[in-house]
Scaffold this active site. Structure first.
Site, short mmCIF file in Angstrom:
data_model
loop_
_atom_site.label_atom_id
_atom_site.label_comp_id
_atom_site.label_asym_id
_atom_site.label_seq_id
_atom_site.Cartn_x
_atom_site.Cartn_y
_atom_site.Cartn_z
N CYS A 127 0.75 -1.26 -0.15
CA CYS A 127 0.12 0.13 0.03
C CYS A 127 0.98 1.32 0.15
CB CYS A 127 -0.98 0.16 1.17
SG CYS A 127 -1.90 -1.37 1.24
N GLY A 162 2.38 -3.04 5.11
CA GLY A 162 3.35 -4.01 5.35
C GLY A 162 2.47 -5.40 5.62
N SER A 206 9.86 -13.00 -4.39
CA SER A 206 11.30 -13.18 -5.18
C SER A 206 12.45 -13.45 -4.16
CB SER A 206 11.38 -11.54 -5.48
OG SER A 206 11.89 -10.80 -4.63
#
Length: 541
Positions: free
Chosen positions: A2, A76, A343
């Site tokens: 966000c 988060g 990732s």
């Protein structure tokens, strides 16, 4: 992923200042809210939402009925929020993991709150009853946070620096924008006028610390000792747990997959865990490169959806504005329904994966540089990774930077962590040797420089870009680089080319980056491994 934004003590019309919050709209394409703080002059929050959990009641600022004087704007994921909720008996008003920050603060104050969080986060917490503002950021700065704080009490906070550029207030039309330090929280006093004053800045986490009182599934009591088989078992167990806790999502999960070790391990573990949990969709993985590039060929062995880009040179200005692998994120957003993207960020820094670690004078110096790289991640790779995904409203998750995984890995003897037999990340590779998670040709695949990994074997992206830059920057410009750019002057034509683009978008803001990322222990003028003399020959030395 966000976008959060807040102003305190602004003398300008807040409706005008609100336009600055719109500069980060790409971070949250699902909803937007702008809200003034009741009873306080010139205090407001802005929030751009990417709805990952509780899509119905997850808007921010978060406020709960039990303590309406607390306002929270955060970006988060708190991975241990359910354990904390159960441990302390918190009654949640929403399904949002970040709500636990409000409950922890009410129970034990800001120091205990920050120390107990296991996750990645950047937050602004306002306590109107006690006239306090708190800022906090996770250990590695995976979630970004920038601030402006002036002597006359003006505070601006935002997920990206661009949301604070050109803000106006009584003291200056161009206040200094700085990154908020990872692993820290700050306490500020709030006056009735909305002006603020910093009270203290506290470091609550380092890369070797674990969050306090966090419950961990399966790994409460790791086997002790330095037996190598025990170490490898612990690494596998902690890595699996790091990926597992990050599956928390109400949106589809995908993974960036280069074909190298780090992203391949993440993707393979995701596949294993999603299969065990019986997810009702397949994991989508994504790679970028030219048709015969090594990364693309390796990624296709893993069944990866690939994006071929033969015209990347013309996109450098657009890429630089957001940083990182902009094009593949753009593809994911437009062509798929994956929103939460995993990732392999952080592995090279943690496990000494950069090729220059072969040249470390000693294991102890290698360890010191590994920890330095981890401390500086927020200025380099995780910042790039954030822009990669946030530019298109995607959320990045990085299991290699899990608190418990990193603290354990950094606790191991220096001799275990250095390159071995000419192979970087030897301990990590060896740990998964007999796990059947990856085929050996991927597990032991040598590290590729990014420029070689994504482009044709016939001509590297490095060479293609150099040819392009040579046409744009002549020798005289580079000779006078220090005159035009006295702070961190570029040393190469390529660096000069990028610097021009940066100055176009952010004039006079070069001090945001204190120094260039460069290899250690060797004479190098460029950060790319492609330029190093021992590249591709390290295994022979």
């Amino acid at each position: 992923m966000c976008g959060i934004w807040a102003l305190f003590g602004s003398d300008e019309c807040l409706s005008v200042q609100c336009l600055s919050a719109m500069k980060i709209a790409h971070r949250g394409p699902d909803a937007f809210r702008f809200e003034n703080v009741n009873g306080f002059t010139n205090c407001c929050f802005g929030f751009h939402r990417l709805a990952i959990v509780d899509q119905l009641y997850g808007m921010q600022p978060i406020r709960v009925k039990k303590f309406p004087y607390l306002w929270l704007c955060y970006n988060g994921e708190i991975y241990n929020f359910r354990q904390l909720q159960k441990q302390f008996g918190f009654e949640f008003q929403t399904l949002v993991d970040g709500e636990v920050i409000l409950h922890l603060y009410k129970r034990g104050g800001i120091e205990q709150t920050a120390s107990m969080l296991d996750g990645v986060f950047a937050f602004i917490l306002l306590d109107t009853a006690n006239r306090k503002v708190f800022l906090g950021r996770d250990t590695y700065g995976v979630r970004p946070l920038f601030k402006v704080l002036t002597d006359d009490g003006f505070l601006g906070v935002c997920s990206e620096a661009k949301g604070l550029v050109n803000l106006k207030h009584s003291m200056s039309t161009c206040p200094k924008v700085e990154p908020f330090l990872p692993g820290h929280y700050e306490v500020l006093d709030l006056k009735p006028s909305g002006k603020v004053a910093s009270v203290e800045l506290v470091k609550f986490h380092s890369c070797k610390d674990e969050p306090l009182h966090a419950a961990y599934d399966k790994v409460e009591n790791l086997p002790a000792g330095l037996d190598l088989e025990t170490v490898k078992s612990n690494i596998r167990l902690l890595f699996e747990n790091a990926v597992k806790k990050r599956l928390m999502s109400h949106r589809r999960i995908g993974c960036l997959l280069s074909g190298g070790l780090d992203s391949s391990l993440v993707a393979a573990m995701l596949l294993k865990l999603m299969k065990e949990a019986r997810y009702n969709y397949l994991l989508q993985t994504f790679a970028i490169g030219m048709e015969d590039s090594p990364d693309l060929l390796a990624a296709r062995k893993r069944g990866t959806e690939t994006l071929n880009q033969n015209d990347c040179v013309g996109c450098t200005s657009e890429i630089l504005l957001f940083l990182g692998m902009y094009l593949v994120s753009k593809y994911i957003r437009k062509k798929t329904d994956s929103v939460v993207i995993f990732s392999g960020e952080g592995s090279d820094e943690l496990t000494q994966g950069y090729i220059y670690f072969h040249k470390a004078p000693s294991p102890e110096e290698a360890v010191q540089d590994s920890e330095r790289l981890l401390r500086e991640l927020y200025m380099f790779d995780v910042l790039r990774a954030d822009r990669t995904t946030a530019a298109h409203g995607l959320e990045l998750r990085v299991p290699f930077l899990d608190h418990r995984f990193t603290s354990y890995y950094l606790s191991l003897p220096a001799e275990l962590r250095i390159p071995k037999n000419g192979i970087e990340k030897h301990l990590l590779r060896e740990s998964f040797q007999d796990s059947n998670l990856l085929p050996k040709e991927i597990l032991w695949r040598p590290k590729e420089a990014f420029s070689d990994g994504i482009t044709s074997l016939k001509k590297s992206w490095f060479s293609i870009l150099q040819d392009h830059v040579d046409l744009q920057i002549d020798d005289l410009l580079l000779e006078k680089a220090a005159e035009k750019f006295p702070f961190n002057p570029p040393k190469t034509k390529e660096g000069y080319y990028y610097r021009q683009i940066f100055e176009k978008h952010y004039p006079g803001r070069a001090d945001w980056l204190s120094h260039y990322w460069m290899p250690r222990w060797i004479e190098a003028t460029d950060p790319s491994a492609r330029t190093l003399k021992h590249y591709k020959s390290a295994t022979k030395e």
